[in-house]
Write an enzyme that holds these catalytic residues in place. Structure first.
Site, mmCIF file in Angstrom:
data_model
loop_
_atom_site.group_PDB
_atom_site.id
_atom_site.type_symbol
_atom_site.label_atom_id
_atom_site.label_comp_id
_atom_site.label_asym_id
_atom_site.label_seq_id
_atom_site.Cartn_x
_atom_site.Cartn_y
_atom_site.Cartn_z
ATOM 1 N N GLY A 41 29.207 36.947 -38.734
ATOM 2 C CA GLY A 41 27.724 37.140 -39.794
ATOM 3 C C GLY A 41 26.832 36.024 -39.202
ATOM 4 N N SER A 48 23.606 40.187 -34.752
ATOM 5 C CA SER A 48 23.787 40.309 -33.122
ATOM 6 C C SER A 48 22.594 40.930 -32.200
ATOM 7 C CB SER A 48 25.015 41.126 -32.735
ATOM 8 O OG SER A 48 25.403 41.227 -31.404
ATOM 9 N N ARG A 104 24.275 33.238 -33.123
ATOM 10 C CA ARG A 104 25.105 32.714 -32.018
ATOM 11 C C ARG A 104 24.748 31.210 -31.938
ATOM 12 N NH1 ARG A 104 22.714 35.323 -26.617
ATOM 13 N NH2 ARG A 104 23.102 37.140 -27.892
ATOM 14 N N ASP A 112 26.695 46.779 -41.489
ATOM 15 C CA ASP A 112 26.841 45.531 -40.820
ATOM 16 C C ASP A 112 27.478 46.277 -39.466
ATOM 17 O OD1 ASP A 112 27.213 42.753 -39.518
ATOM 18 O OD2 ASP A 112 29.343 43.050 -40.510
ATOM 19 N N ASP A 131 29.498 44.084 -36.443
ATOM 20 C CA ASP A 131 30.882 43.596 -36.209
ATOM 21 C C ASP A 131 31.539 43.328 -37.195
ATOM 22 O OD1 ASP A 131 30.179 43.104 -33.164
ATOM 23 O OD2 ASP A 131 28.496 41.662 -34.046
HETATM 24 C C1 BG6 Z 1 27.350 38.788 -35.886
HETATM 25 C C2 BG6 Z 1 28.896 38.441 -35.746
HETATM 26 O O1 BG6 Z 1 27.386 40.281 -35.829
HETATM 27 O O2 BG6 Z 1 26.728 38.460 -34.838
HETATM 28 C C3 BG6 Z 1 28.781 36.864 -35.303
HETATM 29 O O3 BG6 Z 1 29.573 38.443 -36.893
HETATM 30 C C4 BG6 Z 1 27.814 36.707 -34.093
HETATM 31 O O4 BG6 Z 1 30.206 36.305 -35.085
HETATM 32 C C5 BG6 Z 1 26.496 37.237 -34.498
HETATM 33 O O5 BG6 Z 1 27.873 35.213 -33.805
HETATM 34 C C6 BG6 Z 1 25.635 36.989 -33.323
HETATM 35 O O6 BG6 Z 1 25.856 37.684 -32.209
HETATM 36 P P1 BG6 Z 1 25.389 37.853 -30.873
HETATM 37 O O7 BG6 Z 1 26.007 39.053 -30.089
HETATM 38 O O8 BG6 Z 1 23.886 37.851 -30.834
HETATM 39 O O9 BG6 Z 1 25.803 36.515 -29.920
HETATM 40 MG MG MG Z 2 30.280 41.566 -39.718
#
Ligand code: BG6
Ligand code: MG
Length: 213
Positions: free
Chosen positions: A46, A116, A49, A9, A11
């Site tokens: 995780g 993300s 958005r 993973d 973030d």
């Molecule tokens: C995950 C984070 O990795 O990505 C979440 O833990 C976040 O908190 C998700 O909402 C989506 O991220 P992004 O960068 O596409 O907005």
């Molecule tokens: Mg994470």
């Protein structure tokens, strides 16, 4: 060469972007007059958005249209990306960098499996562009964790059987996704540790190099 692959993973495991997510969501929530704190922010780990926005809107006293929600997530992402520009290779800890290189030298195939859509941008910022064998991220999937889609996509990209993949996660939703994908799940930090579904609780990122030889 190892038969096993490791899917990380991003973030909360490789780097710590939650403070930027928090700041960006907080700015939006304050503007809308919606209560938001770090405890609620923890529930966003995780998840996608839009799913994050839905969690924040649980505290709203009115309903919003889909169009408004799209505008809110765009606004949040613009703030978030501005904050991400502050990241540099100095935001990758020596511990993470050294452990990643140790595992690579032992012949592990390594991929990223992140919800993300900013994954590639973040990897560039912290100096890891090109390091991983494959990246599966929010731009590859339609269902975010706890759905297994992102991890199955990562396994497909590195041509590995899910049973040969070890996932490293800080979110319970990520551990659920890894198990649903038929993979081994290692928990590191967050609500992943001790969630009861993980195969192993890592003591630290560096612990990975002790557990996997
Ligand atoms: C995950 C984070 O990795 O990505 C979440 O833990 C976040 O908190 C998700 O909402 C989506 O991220 P992004 O960068 O596409 O907005
Ligand atoms: Mg994470």
């Amino acid at each position: 060469m190892q038969t096993k692959a490791i899917i990380f993973d991003l973030d909360g495991v490789i780097c710590f972007t939650d403070r930027f997510h928090y700041q960006a969501w907080k700015q939006l929530a304050d503007r809308l007059g919606i209560y938001f704190d770090e405890k609620i922010n923890d529930r966003l780990r995780g998840v996608s958005r839009m799913a994050s926005l839905e969690i924040i809107l649980e505290r709203a006293d009115r309903a919003y249209t889909q169009e408004e929600k799209e505008a809110f997530t765009t606004e949040k992402n613009e703030t978030y990306r501005e904050l991400l520009k502050n990241m540099s290779p100095a935001d990758l800890s020596d511990e993470v960098r050294e452990t990643l290189h140790t595992l690579k030298s032992r012949g592990y195939t390594m991929a990223i499996g992140s919800s993300s859509k900013n994954t590639k941008f973040i990897l560039e910022r912290i100096g890891l562009a090109g390091f991983f064998d494959a990246i599966a991220d929010g731009t590859d999937i339609t269902r975010s964790k706890p759905d297994p889609e992102v991890f199955l996509k990562a396994a497909e990209k590195i041509n590995k059987d899910p049973a040969d993949c070890i996932v490293i996660e800080d979110a319970k939703a990520g551990i659920q996704a890894a198990k649903a994908a038929g993979m081994t799940a290692f928990a590191l930090f967050g609500d992943a540790r001790g969630c009861g579904l993980e195969d192993y609780d890592l003591l630290s990122f560096a612990d990975l190099a002790n557990v996997l030889n």
